[in-house]
Design a protein around this motif. Structure first.
Motif, mmCIF file in Angstrom:
data_model
loop_
_atom_site.group_PDB
_atom_site.id
_atom_site.type_symbol
_atom_site.label_atom_id
_atom_site.label_comp_id
_atom_site.label_asym_id
_atom_site.label_seq_id
_atom_site.Cartn_x
_atom_site.Cartn_y
_atom_site.Cartn_z
ATOM 1 N N MET A 47 0.839 -1.209 0.000
ATOM 2 C CA MET A 47 0.000 0.000 0.000
ATOM 3 C C MET A 47 0.869 1.253 0.000
ATOM 4 S SD MET A 47 -3.259 -0.989 0.065
ATOM 5 C CE MET A 47 -4.171 0.340 0.797
ATOM 6 N N LYS A 50 2.010 1.653 -3.547
ATOM 7 C CA LYS A 50 0.969 2.034 -4.513
ATOM 8 C C LYS A 50 0.407 3.425 -4.228
ATOM 9 C CE LYS A 50 -3.290 0.842 -6.771
ATOM 10 N NZ LYS A 50 -4.254 -0.165 -7.134
ATOM 11 N N TYR A 51 0.124 3.714 -2.956
ATOM 12 C CA TYR A 51 -0.555 4.964 -2.617
ATOM 13 C C TYR A 51 0.348 5.981 -1.939
ATOM 14 C CZ TYR A 51 -4.624 2.144 -3.668
ATOM 15 O OH TYR A 51 -5.546 1.339 -4.307
ATOM 16 N N ALA A 62 1.355 -3.961 -7.393
ATOM 17 C CA ALA A 62 0.055 -3.712 -6.762
ATOM 18 C C ALA A 62 -0.893 -4.889 -6.955
ATOM 19 C CB ALA A 62 -0.572 -2.438 -7.332
#
Length: 112
Positions: A47, A50-51, A62
């Protein structure tokens, strides 16, 4: 319900059957807690990439996120089974608790 969908009770039974036939036995509750924390860490790492601000390392993507969520659900189900806790009952109770606590809280939050 789609024939491929399962209830939480069915999930608990399916995980228990897998443990009894393939997994041989449950790990201790403390070991499963450590495994759960490890799995959450693996999800967190993906996470963050990805973010968040980090980039993926070689071999990471991801697309692994659903698998990590599945691993978390599996180990959490093992823990519930070991402790005789019905996931169906606890999620109903948690939703009710959150509803009672937050009925107007989020609606009145100017940050949302």
């Amino acid at each position: 319900m789609d024939q491929n969908e399962i209830t939480l009770n069915q999930l608990q039974n399916e995980v228990n059957d897998w443990i009894q036939t393939i997994g041989v036995r449950y790990f201790s509750e403390l070991t499963n807690l450590a495994i759960l924390v490890e799995e959450v860490g693996e999800l967190s790492r993906l996470m963050a990439r990805k973010y968040g601000d980090q980039s993926f390392k070689s071999g990471e993507s991801a697309e692994q996120i659903p698998s990590e969520i599945g691993d978390i659900l599996f180990v959490l189900t093992c823990l519930a089974n070991q402790m005789g806790i019905s996931l169906q009952d606890v999620i109903k109770s948690t939703i009710q608790k959150n509803t009672n606590r937050d009925l107007n809280r989020h609606k009145n939050n100017p940050k949302l």
